[in-house]
Design a protein around this motif. Sequence first.
Motif, PDB file in Angstrom:
ATOM      1  N   ASP A  61     -22.141  -0.354 -36.249  1.00 38.68           N
ATOM      2  CA  ASP A  61     -23.286   0.076 -35.436  1.00 38.68           C
ATOM      3  C   ASP A  61     -24.524   0.391 -36.277  1.00 38.68           C
ATOM      4  O   ASP A  61     -25.415   1.113 -35.833  1.00 38.68           O
ATOM      5  N   GLN A  62     -24.604  -0.168 -37.474  1.00 35.28           N
ATOM      6  CA  GLN A  62     -25.746   0.103 -38.346  1.00 35.28           C
ATOM      7  C   GLN A  62     -27.063  -0.249 -37.671  1.00 35.28           C
ATOM      8  O   GLN A  62     -28.076   0.428 -37.863  1.00 35.28           O
ATOM      9  N   VAL A  63     -27.072  -1.293 -36.861  1.00 37.14           N
ATOM     10  CA  VAL A  63     -28.305  -1.713 -36.188  1.00 37.14           C
ATOM     11  C   VAL A  63     -28.825  -0.613 -35.269  1.00 37.14           C
ATOM     12  O   VAL A  63     -30.042  -0.454 -35.098  1.00 37.14           O
ATOM     13  N   LEU A  64     -27.938   0.186 -34.687  1.00 35.41           N
ATOM     14  CA  LEU A  64     -28.364   1.299 -33.837  1.00 35.41           C
ATOM     15  C   LEU A  64     -28.945   2.427 -34.677  1.00 35.41           C
ATOM     16  O   LEU A  64     -29.913   3.087 -34.275  1.00 35.41           O
ATOM     17  N   LYS A  65     -28.367   2.655 -35.844  1.00 42.35           N
ATOM     18  CA  LYS A  65     -28.841   3.732 -36.717  1.00 42.35           C
ATOM     19  C   LYS A  65     -30.249   3.468 -37.243  1.00 42.35           C
ATOM     20  O   LYS A  65     -30.963   4.397 -37.615  1.00 42.35           O
ATOM     21  N   GLU A  66     -30.639   2.208 -37.266  1.00 46.33           N
ATOM     22  CA  GLU A  66     -31.951   1.852 -37.807  1.00 46.33           C
ATOM     23  C   GLU A  66     -33.069   2.004 -36.784  1.00 46.33           C
ATOM     24  O   GLU A  66     -34.245   1.901 -37.129  1.00 46.33           O
ATOM     25  N   ILE A  67     -32.729   2.251 -35.530  1.00 50.26           N
ATOM     26  CA  ILE A  67     -33.749   2.443 -34.496  1.00 50.26           C
ATOM     27  C   ILE A  67     -34.206   3.898 -34.526  1.00 50.26           C
ATOM     28  O   ILE A  67     -33.399   4.813 -34.369  1.00 50.26           O
ATOM     29  N   ASP A  68     -35.494   4.123 -34.733  1.00 57.36           N
ATOM     30  CA  ASP A  68     -35.991   5.494 -34.882  1.00 57.36           C
ATOM     31  C   ASP A  68     -36.997   5.907 -33.816  1.00 57.36           C
ATOM     32  O   ASP A  68     -37.538   7.011 -33.868  1.00 57.36           O
ATOM     33  N   LYS A  69     -37.259   5.033 -32.840  1.00 56.54           N
ATOM     34  CA  LYS A  69     -38.223   5.404 -31.804  1.00 56.54           C
ATOM     35  C   LYS A  69     -37.950   4.638 -30.519  1.00 56.54           C
ATOM     36  O   LYS A  69     -37.273   3.608 -30.512  1.00 56.54           O
ATOM     37  N   ARG A  70     -38.498   5.157 -29.454  1.00 61.08           N
ATOM     38  CA  ARG A  70     -38.401   4.496 -28.160  1.00 61.08           C
ATOM     39  C   ARG A  70     -39.327   3.283 -28.121  1.00 61.08           C
ATOM     40  O   ARG A  70     -40.352   3.251 -28.806  1.00 61.08           O
ATOM     41  N   GLN A  71     -38.958   2.329 -27.288  1.00 62.58           N
ATOM     42  CA  GLN A  71     -39.780   1.140 -27.107  1.00 62.58           C
ATOM     43  C   GLN A  71     -39.804   0.784 -25.625  1.00 62.58           C
ATOM     44  O   GLN A  71     -38.876   1.128 -24.885  1.00 62.58           O
ATOM     45  N   PRO A  72     -40.848   0.091 -25.166  1.00 67.86           N
ATOM     46  CA  PRO A  72     -40.920  -0.259 -23.745  1.00 67.86           C
ATOM     47  C   PRO A  72     -39.931  -1.364 -23.382  1.00 67.86           C
ATOM     48  O   PRO A  72     -39.766  -2.330 -24.125  1.00 67.86           O
ATOM     49  N   CYS A  73     -39.273  -1.196 -22.257  1.00 71.90           N
ATOM     50  CA  CYS A  73     -38.408  -2.252 -21.738  1.00 71.90           C
ATOM     51  C   CYS A  73     -39.292  -3.417 -21.311  1.00 71.90           C
ATOM     52  O   CYS A  73     -40.291  -3.214 -20.607  1.00 71.90           O
ATOM     53  N   PRO A  74     -38.978  -4.645 -21.699  1.00 73.29           N
ATOM     54  CA  PRO A  74     -39.824  -5.788 -21.346  1.00 73.29           C
ATOM     55  C   PRO A  74     -39.848  -6.097 -19.849  1.00 73.29           C
ATOM     56  O   PRO A  74     -40.740  -6.805 -19.384  1.00 73.29           O
ATOM     57  N   THR A  75     -38.896  -5.551 -19.113  1.00 68.68           N
ATOM     58  CA  THR A  75     -38.839  -5.821 -17.675  1.00 68.68           C
ATOM     59  C   THR A  75     -39.548  -4.751 -16.852  1.00 68.68           C
ATOM     60  O   THR A  75     -40.409  -5.054 -16.022  1.00 68.68           O
ATOM     61  N   CYS A  76     -39.215  -3.472 -17.096  1.00 69.09           N
ATOM     62  CA  CYS A  76     -39.779  -2.394 -16.276  1.00 69.09           C
ATOM     63  C   CYS A  76     -40.814  -1.551 -17.010  1.00 69.09           C
ATOM     64  O   CYS A  76     -41.437  -0.671 -16.414  1.00 69.09           O
ATOM     65  N   ASN A  77     -40.964  -1.789 -18.311  1.00 70.08           N
ATOM     66  CA  ASN A  77     -41.923  -1.078 -19.159  1.00 70.08           C
ATOM     67  C   ASN A  77     -41.570   0.394 -19.375  1.00 70.08           C
ATOM     68  O   ASN A  77     -42.376   1.154 -19.902  1.00 70.08           O
ATOM     69  N   LYS A  78     -40.387   0.805 -18.980  1.00 70.03           N
ATOM     70  CA  LYS A  78     -39.947   2.176 -19.231  1.00 70.03           C
ATOM     71  C   LYS A  78     -39.717   2.360 -20.727  1.00 70.03           C
ATOM     72  O   LYS A  78     -39.187   1.476 -21.400  1.00 70.03           O
ATOM     73  N   SER A  79     -40.128   3.513 -21.250  1.00 69.20           N
ATOM     74  CA  SER A  79     -39.936   3.799 -22.665  1.00 69.20           C
ATOM     75  C   SER A  79     -38.501   4.273 -22.889  1.00 69.20           C
ATOM     76  O   SER A  79     -38.100   5.327 -22.396  1.00 69.20           O
ATOM     77  N   VAL A  80     -37.729   3.475 -23.621  1.00 64.70           N
ATOM     78  CA  VAL A  80     -36.303   3.760 -23.795  1.00 64.70           C
ATOM     79  C   VAL A  80     -35.887   3.496 -25.241  1.00 64.70           C
ATOM     80  O   VAL A  80     -36.627   2.906 -26.024  1.00 64.70           O
ATOM     81  N   LYS A  81     -34.688   3.933 -25.556  1.00 66.48           N
ATOM     82  CA  LYS A  81     -34.143   3.746 -26.892  1.00 66.48           C
ATOM     83  C   LYS A  81     -32.764   3.114 -26.784  1.00 66.48           C
ATOM     84  O   LYS A  81     -31.950   3.550 -25.965  1.00 66.48           O
ATOM     85  N   TYR A  82     -32.508   2.090 -27.547  1.00 68.83           N
ATOM     86  CA  TYR A  82     -31.239   1.364 -27.628  1.00 68.83           C
ATOM     87  C   TYR A  82     -31.041   0.370 -26.478  1.00 68.83           C
ATOM     88  O   TYR A  82     -30.681  -0.774 -26.703  1.00 68.83           O
ATOM     89  N   PHE A  83     -31.241   0.813 -25.228  1.00 70.05           N
ATOM     90  CA  PHE A  83     -31.084  -0.082 -24.080  1.00 70.05           C
ATOM     91  C   PHE A  83     -31.799   0.522 -22.878  1.00 70.05           C
ATOM     92  O   PHE A  83     -32.084   1.725 -22.842  1.00 70.05           O
ATOM     93  N   CYS A  84     -32.097  -0.335 -21.906  1.00 69.90           N
ATOM     94  CA  CYS A  84     -32.685   0.145 -20.655  1.00 69.90           C
ATOM     95  C   CYS A  84     -31.562   0.360 -19.654  1.00 69.90           C
ATOM     96  O   CYS A  84     -30.833  -0.573 -19.317  1.00 69.90           O
ATOM     97  N   TYR A  85     -31.430   1.584 -19.183  1.00 66.80           N
ATOM     98  CA  TYR A  85     -30.345   1.914 -18.261  1.00 66.80           C
ATOM     99  C   TYR A  85     -30.670   1.531 -16.819  1.00 66.80           C
ATOM    100  O   TYR A  85     -29.859   1.760 -15.927  1.00 66.80           O
ATOM    101  N   VAL A  86     -31.844   0.935 -16.597  1.00 63.01           N
ATOM    102  CA  VAL A  86     -32.206   0.438 -15.268  1.00 63.01           C
ATOM    103  C   VAL A  86     -32.091  -1.090 -15.222  1.00 63.01           C
ATOM    104  O   VAL A  86     -31.508  -1.658 -14.297  1.00 63.01           O
ATOM    105  N   CYS A  87     -32.635  -1.742 -16.243  1.00 61.87           N
ATOM    106  CA  CYS A  87     -32.651  -3.208 -16.284  1.00 61.87           C
ATOM    107  C   CYS A  87     -31.523  -3.794 -17.122  1.00 61.87           C
ATOM    108  O   CYS A  87     -31.305  -5.007 -17.110  1.00 61.87           O
ATOM    109  N   PHE A  88     -30.849  -2.952 -17.896  1.00 65.83           N
ATOM    110  CA  PHE A  88     -29.710  -3.347 -18.729  1.00 65.83           C
ATOM    111  C   PHE A  88     -30.108  -4.261 -19.884  1.00 65.83           C
ATOM    112  O   PHE A  88     -29.294  -5.031 -20.387  1.00 65.83           O
ATOM    113  N   ASN A  89     -31.366  -4.174 -20.297  1.00 61.46           N
ATOM    114  CA  ASN A  89     -31.813  -4.928 -21.461  1.00 61.46           C
ATOM    115  C   ASN A  89     -31.458  -4.183 -22.742  1.00 61.46           C
ATOM    116  O   ASN A  89     -31.515  -2.950 -22.794  1.00 61.46           O
ATOM    117  N   VAL A  90     -31.113  -4.932 -23.771  1.00 52.51           N
ATOM    118  CA  VAL A  90     -30.947  -4.361 -25.107  1.00 52.51           C
ATOM    119  C   VAL A  90     -32.342  -4.184 -25.700  1.00 52.51           C
ATOM    120  O   VAL A  90     -33.172  -5.088 -25.637  1.00 52.51           O
TER     121      VAL A  90
END
Length: 259
Positions: free
Chosen positions: A26-55
Motif C-alpha cells: 500500500d505504499q502508493v496510499l502512503k504517498e498521498i498527502d492531500k485531498r484532490q477533486p473527484c473528476p466526476t463530482c468534483n468533491k474534495s476527497v482522499k484515496y477514493f471518492c465514496y460517492v462515484c467510486f473513483n480512485v
Amino acid sequence: MSQDNAKRSREINDSSFFDSLKISNDQVLKEIDKRQPCPTCNKSVKYFCYVCFNVIGMDRSDVPFVKLPVPLDIIKHPKELDGKSTAVHARIIAEQDVNLYTWPELPKYEKPERTLLLFPGPDAKQLYDIPRDTFDKIVVIDGTWIQANQIARETKVLQNMQKVTIAPRKTTFWRFQMVDDKHLATIEAIYYLYKEYGESYEAPYDGKYDNLLFYYKFFYNLIQNAYQKNKKAKFNWRHQQKDYIKYDESTKGKVDSSI
C-alpha cells in the motif's frame, strides 16, 4: 470446513492477522498527502471518492482488483454516512461484481430464494452447510446493528432469502460501537464471508480474496501509527477494546515516516 479450522480462523486478530494475509503493498496510499477533486463530482476527497467510486491520486492499476465468485449487492442504510462506510472498499476493489444501493432503493430480485443474505439468526447457516448450487447472489446490509435490523425487518424480499452467517470473530474496527467487539465492520464481514466461501467450495483457500481488506488494513495501520507516535493522544475511551492501540515500547521515540 471443519469446526477446528473454523475455530483457528477466528482466533487470529489485530496486526498479526493482517500480516498473515496476501494483501498488496500500500505504499502508493502512503504517498498521498492531500485531498484532490473527484473528476466526476468534483468533491474534495482522499484515496477514493465514496460517492462515484473513483480512485483518486493514483491510477486504478495501483489498486488491487478482486474477482468475486458470486456477485454481491450491498444495501446501505440512508443514515450510514458515506464517508464512514467501509462497504465502498468492496465496491472499488471488486468493481465488476459489487453493486451498492441506498435503502429503500433495491434491485428486483426475481428469485430471492436463490440469494444469500448475510444476517445472523436461528435459521442462518454457515456456507459449509449450504449447497453451492442453491444460490447465485449474496446480499450484505451496511449500517449499525439497529439500522441493519430495521432494513431486514421492513424489507419483505430480504425475508425470502436464505440466511447465511460467518464464524464469530473479534473486530479490528477503530470506530466506537454500542455493541460488543464481535460486531464487524462491513468490509470485515464481506471479507470473512468470501474467505469462508473459498474454504468451503474452493479449498484449500489461497488468499485470493485477501485484497478486499486493502484499504481497511491501510486505515487500521494509519490509526495505530498515529497513536503510537503520539502517546499523549487518547484513543476513544468508549471503545470496546481498551487495548485497541498496540503500543510497542521498542519504537518509543522513533518517528514513523509512513504517515
